[in-house]
Motif scaffolding. Sequence first.
Motif, PDB file in Angstrom:
ATOM      1  N   SER A 228     -13.190  43.222  -7.661  1.00 23.18           N
ATOM      2  CA  SER A 228     -12.451  42.769  -8.836  1.00 23.18           C
ATOM      3  C   SER A 228     -13.321  41.836  -9.667  1.00 23.18           C
ATOM      4  O   SER A 228     -14.272  41.234  -9.157  1.00 23.18           O
ATOM      5  N   LEU A 229     -12.985  41.733 -10.946  1.00 26.28           N
ATOM      6  CA  LEU A 229     -13.741  40.851 -11.838  1.00 26.28           C
ATOM      7  C   LEU A 229     -13.665  39.407 -11.348  1.00 26.28           C
ATOM      8  O   LEU A 229     -14.667  38.683 -11.364  1.00 26.28           O
ATOM      9  N   ARG A 230     -12.518  39.002 -10.879  1.00 27.46           N
ATOM     10  CA  ARG A 230     -12.348  37.636 -10.387  1.00 27.46           C
ATOM     11  C   ARG A 230     -13.230  37.380  -9.160  1.00 27.46           C
ATOM     12  O   ARG A 230     -13.870  36.329  -9.047  1.00 27.46           O
ATOM     13  N   THR A 231     -13.257  38.362  -8.234  1.00 24.39           N
ATOM     14  CA  THR A 231     -14.091  38.216  -7.029  1.00 24.39           C
ATOM     15  C   THR A 231     -15.565  38.155  -7.397  1.00 24.39           C
ATOM     16  O   THR A 231     -16.324  37.339  -6.845  1.00 24.39           O
ATOM     17  N   TYR A 232     -15.979  39.009  -8.343  1.00 20.37           N
ATOM     18  CA  TYR A 232     -17.386  39.021  -8.761  1.00 20.37           C
ATOM     19  C   TYR A 232     -17.776  37.659  -9.331  1.00 20.37           C
ATOM     20  O   TYR A 232     -18.818  37.099  -8.969  1.00 20.37           O
ATOM     21  N   ARG A 233     -16.949  37.124 -10.230  1.00 26.22           N
ATOM     22  CA  ARG A 233     -17.266  35.843 -10.852  1.00 26.22           C
ATOM     23  C   ARG A 233     -17.288  34.699  -9.831  1.00 26.22           C
ATOM     24  O   ARG A 233     -18.084  33.759  -9.951  1.00 26.22           O
ATOM     25  N   ARG A 234     -16.436  34.794  -8.823  1.00 29.71           N
ATOM     26  CA  ARG A 234     -16.439  33.770  -7.775  1.00 29.71           C
ATOM     27  C   ARG A 234     -17.749  33.812  -6.996  1.00 29.71           C
ATOM     28  O   ARG A 234     -18.350  32.772  -6.703  1.00 29.71           O
ATOM     29  N   HIS A 235     -18.195  35.045  -6.671  1.00 31.08           N
ATOM     30  CA  HIS A 235     -19.466  35.183  -5.965  1.00 31.08           C
ATOM     31  C   HIS A 235     -20.621  34.643  -6.807  1.00 31.08           C
ATOM     32  O   HIS A 235     -21.524  33.966  -6.285  1.00 31.08           O
ATOM     33  N   VAL A 236     -20.599  34.944  -8.101  1.00 33.17           N
ATOM     34  CA  VAL A 236     -21.673  34.476  -8.983  1.00 33.17           C
ATOM     35  C   VAL A 236     -21.718  32.950  -8.996  1.00 33.17           C
ATOM     36  O   VAL A 236     -22.793  32.342  -8.904  1.00 33.17           O
ATOM     37  N   ALA A 237     -20.564  32.328  -9.097  1.00 30.49           N
ATOM     38  CA  ALA A 237     -20.499  30.868  -9.119  1.00 30.49           C
ATOM     39  C   ALA A 237     -21.042  30.275  -7.820  1.00 30.49           C
ATOM     40  O   ALA A 237     -21.776  29.273  -7.831  1.00 30.49           O
ATOM     41  N   GLU A 238     -20.708  30.893  -6.692  1.00 36.72           N
ATOM     42  CA  GLU A 238     -21.189  30.406  -5.399  1.00 36.72           C
ATOM     43  C   GLU A 238     -22.705  30.564  -5.278  1.00 36.72           C
ATOM     44  O   GLU A 238     -23.392  29.675  -4.758  1.00 36.72           O
ATOM     45  N   ILE A 239     -23.206  31.692  -5.750  1.00 34.74           N
ATOM     46  CA  ILE A 239     -24.652  31.947  -5.678  1.00 34.74           C
ATOM     47  C   ILE A 239     -25.405  30.941  -6.543  1.00 34.74           C
ATOM     48  O   ILE A 239     -26.431  30.388  -6.130  1.00 34.74           O
ATOM     49  N   MET A 240     -24.910  30.702  -7.750  1.00 31.65           N
ATOM     50  CA  MET A 240     -25.560  29.746  -8.639  1.00 31.65           C
ATOM     51  C   MET A 240     -25.579  28.348  -8.028  1.00 31.65           C
ATOM     52  O   MET A 240     -26.555  27.617  -8.143  1.00 31.65           O
ATOM     53  N   ARG A 241     -24.508  27.993  -7.375  1.00 31.27           N
ATOM     54  CA  ARG A 241     -24.441  26.687  -6.727  1.00 31.27           C
ATOM     55  C   ARG A 241     -25.455  26.597  -5.590  1.00 31.27           C
ATOM     56  O   ARG A 241     -26.148  25.584  -5.435  1.00 31.27           O
ATOM     57  N   GLU A 242     -25.563  27.659  -4.784  1.00 31.61           N
ATOM     58  CA  GLU A 242     -26.510  27.663  -3.668  1.00 31.61           C
ATOM     59  C   GLU A 242     -27.959  27.579  -4.162  1.00 31.61           C
ATOM     60  O   GLU A 242     -28.807  26.948  -3.524  1.00 31.61           O
TER      61      GLU A 242
END
Length: 263
Positions: A228-242
């Motif tokens: 889902s778009l929401r799941t994708y954006r959540r993953h992106v945010a987590e990756i950027m933070r890491e």
Amino acid sequence: MTGAVIESSGAEGAEGAEELAPGAHAAHVEETLLQARALIESTVSLYRNRPSGGPDGTHTSVTALRETVAQLLVDARHSVCIALSSADEFSDTVKELLAEREPGPVVRLLCATAVADCSLARLSAAPGSRFEIRCSEGELRDAVVVDGARALVRAVPGNGGTQAIMVTDTAAVRALELLFAGTWSRCRRLDEHLALSPRLHSELTRRILERLRAGRTDDAAARELDVSLRTYRRHVAEIMRELGATSRFQAGARAVELGLIQN
């Protein structure tokens, strides 16, 4: 290491490099590395067909191989460059010898991520350590290069046996040094690799990073990954933070720098 290798190619070559514009210099370096790789492959093929024995012989015995690597380390006076491509008997032997090694020239060790472990971390963290260790996600050829004069090259990795070739041809050894330096300059330090979150090494993260680098829209990337778009954006945010990135472009660039995706 990179500086030392560039100097070893001669003052004339260094002066020529200074005359090149940045873009032309990068292209020149890339062409040189490609030529070096071709030379290495042809040298390995040539040496593989040489008779055994003598300083340029093929080493197949594990004991003989260990003795040869140990002697190279003892004889080293100026530089030691080591590349390890996989976690196997050869890398275990080299790591044991490094742990037993008496003080000498700085050892620059380039290893695949499968080889990177706490034993190497202990080497680099020891008081007065003479080890510099980096990790590579790319393809490596097992080799030990000493003083720009001799190199032990793993000829047949991953076939259940151990075969390595001693190379003393000056041009071939210098080509090995050049290829090592080019790879070394693009790789991350061991401590950076070990500090990375396991999440950054997942297959899903790699696929997301590739789409970020390619500039895919969130909608398109989510559809390609079947999330889902929401799941994708959540993953992106987590990756950027890491990654400690403040933008998606920076995240992609950082991922390439850390070897999480290929350039």
